[in-house]
Scaffold this motif. Sequence first.
Motif, short mmCIF file in Angstrom:
data_model
loop_
_atom_site.label_atom_id
_atom_site.label_comp_id
_atom_site.label_asym_id
_atom_site.label_seq_id
_atom_site.Cartn_x
_atom_site.Cartn_y
_atom_site.Cartn_z
N LEU A 65 0.82 -1.21 0.00
CA LEU A 65 0.00 0.00 0.00
C LEU A 65 0.86 1.26 0.00
CD1 LEU A 65 -2.73 -1.14 2.55
CD2 LEU A 65 -2.87 -1.12 0.05
N LEU A 66 2.03 1.19 0.62
CA LEU A 66 2.95 2.33 0.58
C LEU A 66 3.33 2.64 -0.87
CD1 LEU A 66 4.94 4.38 1.88
CD2 LEU A 66 6.62 2.53 1.95
N PHE A 67 3.68 1.59 -1.62
CA PHE A 67 4.05 1.79 -3.02
C PHE A 67 2.86 2.26 -3.85
CE2 PHE A 67 7.06 -1.61 -1.60
CZ PHE A 67 8.21 -0.82 -1.63
N ALA A 68 1.67 1.75 -3.54
CA ALA A 68 0.48 2.17 -4.27
C ALA A 68 0.18 3.65 -4.03
CB ALA A 68 -0.72 1.31 -3.86
N ILE A 69 0.27 4.06 -2.76
CA ILE A 69 0.02 5.47 -2.43
C ILE A 69 1.08 6.37 -3.06
CG2 ILE A 69 0.02 7.13 -0.51
CD1 ILE A 69 -1.33 4.95 1.17
N ALA A 70 2.33 5.91 -3.06
CA ALA A 70 3.40 6.68 -3.70
C ALA A 70 3.11 6.86 -5.19
CB ALA A 70 4.74 5.98 -3.50
N ALA A 71 2.65 5.79 -5.85
CA ALA A 71 2.34 5.86 -7.28
C ALA A 71 1.19 6.81 -7.56
CB ALA A 71 2.02 4.47 -7.81
N PRO A 104 -6.39 0.64 8.12
CA PRO A 104 -6.70 2.09 8.04
C PRO A 104 -5.60 2.96 8.62
CG PRO A 104 -8.64 0.86 8.74
CD PRO A 104 -7.50 -0.11 8.76
N THR A 105 -5.04 2.55 9.77
CA THR A 105 -3.96 3.32 10.37
C THR A 105 -2.73 3.32 9.48
OG1 THR A 105 -4.72 2.84 12.62
CG2 THR A 105 -2.41 3.49 12.36
N ALA A 106 -2.39 2.15 8.93
CA ALA A 106 -1.22 2.04 8.06
C ALA A 106 -1.36 2.93 6.83
CB ALA A 106 -1.02 0.59 7.64
N VAL A 107 -2.51 2.87 6.18
CA VAL A 107 -2.74 3.66 4.97
C VAL A 107 -2.67 5.15 5.29
CG1 VAL A 107 -4.43 4.27 3.20
CG2 VAL A 107 -4.07 1.88 3.82
N TYR A 116 0.94 6.15 5.81
CA TYR A 116 1.63 6.15 4.52
C TYR A 116 1.27 7.41 3.73
CZ TYR A 116 2.76 1.17 5.26
OH TYR A 116 3.23 -0.02 5.76
N ALA A 117 -0.01 7.78 3.75
CA ALA A 117 -0.45 8.97 3.02
C ALA A 117 0.18 10.22 3.59
CB ALA A 117 -1.99 9.07 3.09
N PHE A 118 0.40 10.24 4.90
CA PHE A 118 1.02 11.41 5.54
C PHE A 118 2.42 11.65 4.99
CE2 PHE A 118 3.79 13.01 8.98
CZ PHE A 118 3.24 14.27 9.12
N CYS A 119 3.09 10.59 4.55
CA CYS A 119 4.46 10.72 4.02
C CYS A 119 4.50 11.47 2.71
CB CYS A 119 5.08 9.33 3.83
SG CYS A 119 5.32 8.40 5.36
N TYR A 173 11.55 5.58 2.73
CA TYR A 173 10.44 5.20 3.61
C TYR A 173 10.32 3.68 3.74
CZ TYR A 173 8.64 10.00 3.77
OH TYR A 173 8.48 11.34 3.99
N ALA A 174 10.41 2.99 2.61
CA ALA A 174 10.28 1.53 2.63
C ALA A 174 11.43 0.90 3.42
CB ALA A 174 10.26 0.99 1.20
N SER A 175 12.64 1.41 3.23
CA SER A 175 13.80 0.88 3.97
C SER A 175 13.62 1.07 5.46
CB SER A 175 15.08 1.58 3.50
OG SER A 175 15.31 1.36 2.12
#
Length: 427
Positions: free
Chosen positions: A73-79, A224-227, A230-233, A268-270
């Motif tokens: 989801l991190l990569f999806a939000i980044a995209a 929900p918390t994770a997403v 991630y969006a905050f980044c 972020y992923a690292s």
Amino acid sequence: MEGEQEWLSDASLNIPLIQDHERRQISDIGPNNNNVTTSFLKTCFNGLNALSGVGILSVPYALASGGWLSLSLLFAIAAVAFYSGILMKRCMEKNSNIRTYPDIGELAFGKIGRLIVSISMYTELYLVSIGFLILEGDNLSNLFPIDEFDIFGISIGSKQFFVILVALIILPTVWLDNLSLLSYVSASGVFASAIIVLSISWTAAFDGIGFKQKGILVNLSGIPTAVSLYAFCYCAHPVFPTLYNSMKNKHQFSNVLIVCFILTTAGYASMAIIGYLMFGSKVESQITLNLPLNKISSRIAIYTTLVNPISKFALMATPITNALKDLLPRAYKNHRITNIFVSTVLVITNVIIALCVPFFGYLMSMVGASLSVTASILLPCLCYLRISGTYRNCGFETVTIVAIIVVAIVIGIFGTYTSIVEIVQNL
């Protein structure tokens, strides 16, 4: 009043743009743009500075909340955030008078669009400023624990004391009228993020913690918390118009976004993977709170974490104080005393909320769900559909953008609800 306004020359829209003094309020949050063009490399650096922030401390907690699969989801939000940045570029290409994010909102939806974009931006900046104070209080009280004491019958704990102390240290920087010097200081944020990742990695590899935790594959209740975190980044979109207009070759802005999003997402992923492998489900909302204080590498990470928000606080607060001053009668707007008074009141309200809601992870999760998703994904998509006119054609791009809008609304609703519930439960 109308004579002081600039008007868009778009064939289909004739909307008054923001006045110059209002435009400068928004420009303050990005690199200074006084007709000075910047190179591709410099713009990349400024973009990295805008995207890299305190979110790097919370991504391990986000991964722990959602499990290993949530990393996708991190990569999806980044995209999606990258794509929405491209849509903002296309909007700016429609008219050369666009200088700020609210200009895009007004081009798309008139005064209502400007108002919505401005409220989203200012609210996000305000809550992030509060998050800075909470972060400082948490880490300083962890480094230098002190006993609770009373002042005028009011009991003050370690975290509360350091929140107030940091606010007093920051206050003079908020009084400054010219933040050009602070903007250069805040550029160290790019290097600060790298130092944090490297020092925490060193702590794991050479200071005895290791990468021993396995974690879980997925935790649906924590998605929900994770997403939201991630969006905050990826909440730097309000700065993109400033970066775009500062470039010598504006056609290269897409390449700037590619470089910035790839590098920041890799960071972020690292950090998420390293932190989760180090502490598993026990990772705190700020990974620095897990670090052993007797290790030099840990202290480097914590001290770097502490310095960066202090240098950036004024840059976050100044657009808000300028907007508040603009609401005052004309005779008081440019007075030095007015600036000091408004800035001081703003910091005081930041401190009060930081003391009442001392939950960094939950607050940043709420900001990510309710404001970052809105400002970085939802609004760029809506504005592009309106400005480009593609909403009239049911093509692949339109269907894709509408799908993104629907998902963004769902994330915003569920993420905000979850964050508010968690805050209320912990009060």
